[in-house]
Design a protein around this motif. Structure first.
Motif, short mmCIF file in Angstrom:
data_model
loop_
_atom_site.label_atom_id
_atom_site.label_comp_id
_atom_site.label_asym_id
_atom_site.label_seq_id
_atom_site.Cartn_x
_atom_site.Cartn_y
_atom_site.Cartn_z
N UNK A 257 0.85 -1.20 0.00
CA UNK A 257 0.00 0.00 0.00
C UNK A 257 0.88 1.25 0.00
N UNK A 258 1.97 1.18 0.74
CA UNK A 258 2.92 2.29 0.78
C UNK A 258 3.50 2.55 -0.61
N UNK A 259 3.83 1.46 -1.31
CA UNK A 259 4.37 1.57 -2.67
C UNK A 259 3.33 2.24 -3.58
N UNK A 260 2.07 1.82 -3.43
CA UNK A 260 1.01 2.40 -4.26
C UNK A 260 0.82 3.88 -3.94
N UNK A 261 0.89 4.23 -2.65
CA UNK A 261 0.74 5.64 -2.27
C UNK A 261 1.89 6.49 -2.83
N UNK A 262 3.11 5.94 -2.77
CA UNK A 262 4.27 6.68 -3.32
C UNK A 262 4.12 6.86 -4.83
#
Ligand code: NAP
Length: 488
Positions: A257-262
């Motif tokens: 999810x962090x990757x997607x947000x970045x």
């Protein structure tokens, strides 16, 4: 009366072709593939929209018995995937077994003959001891209905029915839908159209795709089957570890999810637009998408993301719930498929005229995704609860081919023999499977094509591919009732 064939396969997509190739390897020659269209290839024949591609790596999106050695890029596109399907057919000499333009409308188990009576739209009947529907999960386009839709005077089509001759240059275009299919065609058509309005009902989690054309060195390495196998194995193992991301609340899900947000942060500078693109449901609840060019397409001056819902159509375009008229020349429905019924319009009747539609009225189920009690000698390919969110679906299909070949070998041992999965075995399997879904992201609070209206997850497998391979590796004869009709 002897059946026309030992086996009838419905459909010449990857499932049907792979099954047929596996029959041939097992020296089972009496079979026919009934294909409703005039060409093979299933989903990769139907989806010709610009940018259509698979987001499973090419090394994994091929069968172990026929590597995709000549593929040009990390994520193969539709023409290469269709060519691969054609190659499976030619390498395995399947063409003589395929009957094109034969739409199956019914399949009835004839108990006293121990065969399936398969009815075609033409009125012809074909009989076979074994029936293998490989009817796919994503091949019947779903188009939602809206008031006034039939009064719309522009052009409208579904993403999986893209007109070969359509020219969108200079047109005002609407895309209803913004998921796996839409995010592939939107970046492709955006530069050519005059205006594009993307109607988004819900955003999706999107991670980088990092697609690339293979370099000369990579191509050289991949043309060697040994190197290809090594790379494939490593990729498969890595993909298996990513299953953890499908578990709600896991560290892996949080990391992705962090990757997607970045990703959205890096590609969409406008905070207002960015806010509209961040989902409020857990990652994995709907399919996680991969794209490098969707967000940049949305930032173009001629592209608008519309989050007000479509309320109705008028002759010149679409009206949203806020009362705005969006005049458009072309509407593209990237609205997905009818994924829940599996059998679609095919009427299937088993023992004592049990209707599969009725058996599945609360949601489709099948033991191992393959067999259903009361339906002897019926084996599904890509059946209920065999879809994946983390690895190559072809690896699941291969496990099914191996299992079905074992079942067929048992059936063919004796004339007039049928096998049928025991009701209690199938029910227990299903109860355990559904219970094991509880911790997955698919059970989260979102609508998706994986779930039916009651919230039952009918499409996805709840574990790793290896766990599915393990339980399908050996057919357990004790799971089945075996009947032999006396010779007539
Ligand atoms: P999908 O995932 O079912 O998405 C349908 C889209 O249409 C969603 O954005 C949905 O919104 C929207 N929609 C549906 N009904 C609507 C309505 N009444 N009003 C407004 N919007 C509506 O379909 P898909 O994109 O064709 O993909 C289907 C599957 O095909 C994928 O999940 C994947 O398995 C496969 N596929 C794979 C690839 C690939 O490998 N890259 C590419 C294409 C397709 P909501 O989200 O709000 O429901």
């Amino acid at each position: 009366m002897a059946a026309d064939y030992d086996v009838v396969i419905l459909g010449a997509g990857f499932g049907g072709l792979g099954m047929a190739a596996s029959l041939k390897s097992a020296n089972i020659q009496s079979f026919v593939i009934l294909e409703q269209e005039d060409a093979l290839g299933g989903t990769w024949r139907d989806n010709i929209y610009p940018g259509a591609a698979c987001d499973t790596e090419s090394h994994l999106y091929c069968f172990a018995f026929s590597y995709h050695l000549g593929v040009s890029r990390l994520y193969a596109r539709q023409p290469e995937l269709l060519a691969y399907a054609q190659r499976i057919a030619s390498q395995n000499e399947l063409e003589p077994h395929i009957r094109y333009g034969q739409r199956v409308v019914s399949a009835d188990w004839v108990e006293n003959e121990t065969f399936w009576r398969i009815g075609l739209a033409s009125g012809t009947v074909v009989t076979a001891r074994i029936f293998i529907p490989a009817w796919g999960q994503l091949n019947r386009p779903f188009i939602p209905t809206f008031p006034g839709q039939s009064n719309y005077t522009g052009t409208a089509f579904h993403s999986a029915r893209w007109p070969r001759d359509i020219d969108l240059s200079g047109k005002r275009v609407a895309s209803i839908g913004n998921a796996a299919s839409a995010i592939q065609y939107i970046p492709e058509i955006a530069p050519a159209v005059n205006q594009l309005v993307v109607f988004q009902r819900s955003p999706n989690w999107i991670v980088p795709r990092n697609d690339h054309l293979y370099s000369t060195e990579e191509l050289k390495r991949f043309s060697d089957p040994v190197a290809f196998t090594e790379d494939r194995r490593a990729l498969f193992d890595w993909r298996e570890t990513t299953f953890e991301r499908m578990l709600e609340g896991s560290d892996d899900a949080a990391e992705m999810e962090q990757l997607a947000r970045q990703h959205v942060q890096a590609q969409v500078p406008d905070p207002e637009l960015r806010a509209k693109l961040i989902p409020d449901f857990p990652l994995g609840c709907k399919r996680v998408l991969r794209s490098d060019d969707y967000y940049p397409a949305l930032t173009r001056d001629n592209v608008t993301l519309e989050t007000a819902a479509v309320s109705s159509f008028v002759p010149e375009g679409i009206i949203t719930t806020d009362g705005t008229l969006h005049p458009v020349d072309v509407v593209i429905y990237g609205t997905g498929f009818e994924t829940q019924s599996f059998q679609g319009p095919v009427d299937v009747h088993g023992l004592s005229a049990h209707s599969l539609r009725d058996t599945w009225k609360d949601g489709a189920f099948a033991y191992l995704g393959i067999t259903v009690p009361q339906y002897p000698n019926l084996f599904l390919i890509y059946g209920p609860n065999t879809n994946l969110g983390h690895n190559s679906i072809l690896s699941m299909l291969e496990a099914q081919f191996g299992y079905v070949v074992q079942a067929i070998e048992i059936i063919l041992e004796r004339p007039n023999q049928a096998i049928e999965v025991r009701e209690e075995v199938a029910r227990q399997y299903d109860a355990e499977l559904q219970a094991s879904m509880a911790g997955t992201a698919w059970a989260g609070n979102c609508t998706s094509w994986y779930k039916n209206a009651n919230g039952r997850i009918v499409n996805n497998w709840s574990g790793t591919v290896q766990s599915y391979k393990d339980i399908t590796a050996e057919l357990r004869p004790c799971d089945y009732l075996r009947t032999v009709q006396s010779a007539r």
